[in-house]
Design an enzyme around this catalytic site. Structure first.
Site, PDB file in Angstrom:
ATOM      1  N   LEU A  78     -17.469  -0.027   2.317  1.00  0.00           N
ATOM      2  CA  LEU A  78     -16.797  -1.086   3.083  1.00  0.00           C
ATOM      3  C   LEU A  78     -15.290  -0.880   3.148  1.00  0.00           C
ATOM      4  CD1 LEU A  78     -18.733  -4.172   1.657  1.00  0.00           C
ATOM      5  CD2 LEU A  78     -19.216  -2.866   3.733  1.00  0.00           C
ATOM      6  N   ASP A  86       1.414  -7.656  -1.796  1.00  0.00           N
ATOM      7  CA  ASP A  86       0.882  -6.479  -1.083  1.00  0.00           C
ATOM      8  C   ASP A  86       0.173  -6.947   0.192  1.00  0.00           C
ATOM      9  OD1 ASP A  86       0.424  -3.802  -0.607  1.00  0.00           O
ATOM     10  OD2 ASP A  86      -1.427  -3.749  -1.781  1.00  0.00           O
TER      11      ASP A  86
END
Length: 580
Positions: free
Chosen positions: A305, A420
């Protein structure tokens, strides 16, 4: 008091000297008198008479006593001596009385001063009391004035309300009369019984004849307006029938052209601000288990994924329930690396929000830690940016950025920084919707205001200037990254990307970016303003997550209507032509 005693001593010494001098003179006179009397008694008597008439030797002689003193016989020596002692005693008594008087006067003056001071204090207290009473009286007067003003305002409001009600009643009654007039041709009695059911209709019957005349004129005007409205309604119905026969694309265009001069269209569009579907499990506090993950889950390592510096993400299924989840396998050989992953687990345990990915379980082995999380199959937001076949509109970007802002708002309320934030770390829930979730909290940190936090990690394109300068980071650091994401979603370009990382970091420190690219030609000014309030070098001047949600670009429904209208026009140009 000491000065007073010194003066008293001097007074006593002086008086004693005076008495001594007087006695000495008298003794000398007596001595000379005896000598003269022994020699010539006549001269002695003459001398005494002369002195008595002269009166210099008699002290404190009053005017009334002069006659009696003249008739007295001359005094002998013993009388003179006795008289001298009496005078001395009188002087001593006078001195003592004088000293007592001075002491009493001093005491009385002191007492008098005390009384004066007490009287002054009493006067001051009375003055203060009077001032307080006066202040209370003034306050009461002010309160009465304010109450009177409030009462007057209430009366004025009441009068205005009554006038407004009267005007409304005056406008409402003609309409009722019109209805009664329309029904009076066939059912006169029934119209009267209907109008008597309410108090307003009863007032209509009792109106004056003058008002009745004006009401009749108004009813005529209302009849005309109602006839016109009926015509418009018929035209709209006919237009709707024609549009339904023509096809799905023409009804909106036809109705808009026909209703330009009719009722105004509400230029608002409510975007779908509902949250994405929650995780298929309840939020829970996860701790790492040392059991084998294969005993509980089936991991499909062939289906990847996602991946990155941390490891890979695979699709997995819980054996006991058949629940589809995602397994994030993180390489952690040293204890320090494991502590970093456990910090990520601790952060995710505190986050329970629909726009944030949820943690389900964690397993620890010798060389790795596996995080089992919520599964979404819409792909990364970054894929939609780079996909040329996907038409990403400005309104779609509004939906994305609004959800990211809501997730950041929740994180910042929990005092957690993501640090992030980038399109790769934002997942779409499905391919058909614009619902997203924020993922990857591996670099997230808990913000403690007393402990200044510095970080030296992140993706260069999305780093804030304070991270590059190794300064303190806080909530605005995430908002800078949100500004970069917004710029990229609207244009497909990275605002600070250079030939290499050094050039990218220099562009960020110089804060060099603009809207001069052709991709921003059709972008709204509100979107540009939104970006301009986030890509600010000084972090204290950036918008917060709460402020960004209130910005017109994310909250103005009229703007959303215009953006939705632009999107419809764009799609309608590619629509197939209607048949026939």
């Amino acid at each position: 008091m000491e000065n007073f005693l010194q003066d008293k001593d001097l007074w006593i010494v002086g008086s004693v000297c005076l008495v001594a001098s007087i006695l000495w003179r008298r003794f000398w006179n007596l001595f000379t008198y005896k000598r003269k009397r022994d020699s010539s008694p006549e001269s002695a008597s003459i001398d005494i008479q002369f002195r008595e008439k002269d009166g210099k030797e008699k002290s404190k002689v009053y005017q009334k006593g002069l006659k009696t003193q003249k008739k007295k016989k001359p005094l002998d020596a013993s009388d003179l001596v006795q008289a001298g002692f009496e005078e001395v005693q009188k002087l001593n008594q006078q001195n003592s009385q004088l000293s007592q008087c001075t002491a009493e006067t001093a005491v009385s003056t002191a007492v008098h001063l005390d009384l004066i001071e007490e009287e002054q204090e009493v006067d001051k207290y009375r003055e203060r009391k009077d001032d307080k009473q006066q202040a209370t009286v003034e306050e009461e007067a002010r309160g009465q004035e304010i109450a009177a003003e409030l009462f007057q305002i209430k009366e004025e409001d009441k009068n205005e309300e009554e006038d407004r009600l009267k005007k409304e009643e005056a406008l409402w009654l003609p309409e009722e009369k019109q209805l009664a007039a329309l029904n009076s041709s066939d059912q006169t009695d029934e119209g009267i019984t209907v109008t008597t059911e309410s108090c307003e209709e009863n007032l209509e019957i009792t109106f004056s004849t003058k008002r009745h005349v004006t009401d009749e004129t108004l009813t005529d005007e209302l009849k005309k307006s109602r006839v016109e409205e009926d015509k418009e309604l018929k035209e709209e119905e006919e237009a709707g029938l024609v549009a339904a026969e023509a096809g799905p694309e023409r009804p909106e265009e036809g109705t808009e052209e026909e209703r330009k001069d009719a009722e105004p269209v509400i230029d608002e569009y409510v975007i779908d601000s509902s949250p994405p579907p929650p995780a298929p499990f309840e939020h829970c506090l996860v701790t790492t288990k040392t059991h084998q993950i294969t005993s509980y889950y089936t991991i499909n390592k062939e289906e990847v994924l996602g991946g990155g510096r941390f490891g890979m993400v695979h699709k997995c299924v819980e054996k006991s329930s058949g629940l589809v989840l995602a397994a994030k396998i993180i390489k952690a050989r040293s204890q320090k690396e494991k502590e970093v992953v456990k910090c990520e687990i601790e952060v995710m345990n505190q986050l329970d929000h629909a726009n944030l990915i949820q943690l389900y379980a964690a397993f620890e082995s010798r060389h790795e830690i596996i995080l089992v999380m919520e599964y979404v199959d819409g792909g990364e937001l970054f894929d939609r940016i780079i996909d040329e076949n996907y038409k990403l509109t400005e309104l779609d970007t509004v939906l994305f950025i609004r959800q990211i802002s809501e997730g950041l708002q929740y994180m910042h309320k929990m005092y957690i920084l993501h640090l992030d934030l980038k399109p790769e770390n934002i997942l779409c829930v499905s391919r058909q919707t614009n619902k997203v979730k924020i993922i990857d909290f591996g670099l997230a940190r808990r913000y403690k205001p007393r402990e200044k936090l510095r970080v030296n990690f992140g993706t260069p394109e999305f780093l804030a200037p304070e991270v590059i300068n190794y300064e303190f980071v806080s909530f605005p650091t995430d908002m800078w990254s949100l500004g970069v994401i917004t710029y990229m979603l609207l244009s497909g370009l990275s605002p600070f990307l250079g030939e290499d990382d050094n050039e990218t970091l220099n562009n960020i420190l110089a804060c060099q970016w603009s809207f001069e690219e052709a991709e921003f030609a059709d972008i709204s000014e509100e979107a540009k303003d939104f970006i301009s309030r986030l890509l600010v070098k000084s972090k204290s001047w950036r918008m917060s997550a709460s402020q960004s949600l209130k910005h017109p670009w994310l909250s103005d429904r009229a703007l959303h209507y215009r953006l939705h209208h632009k999107k419809n026009k764009c799609h309608s140009s590619h629509a197939p032509p209607p048949e026939g």
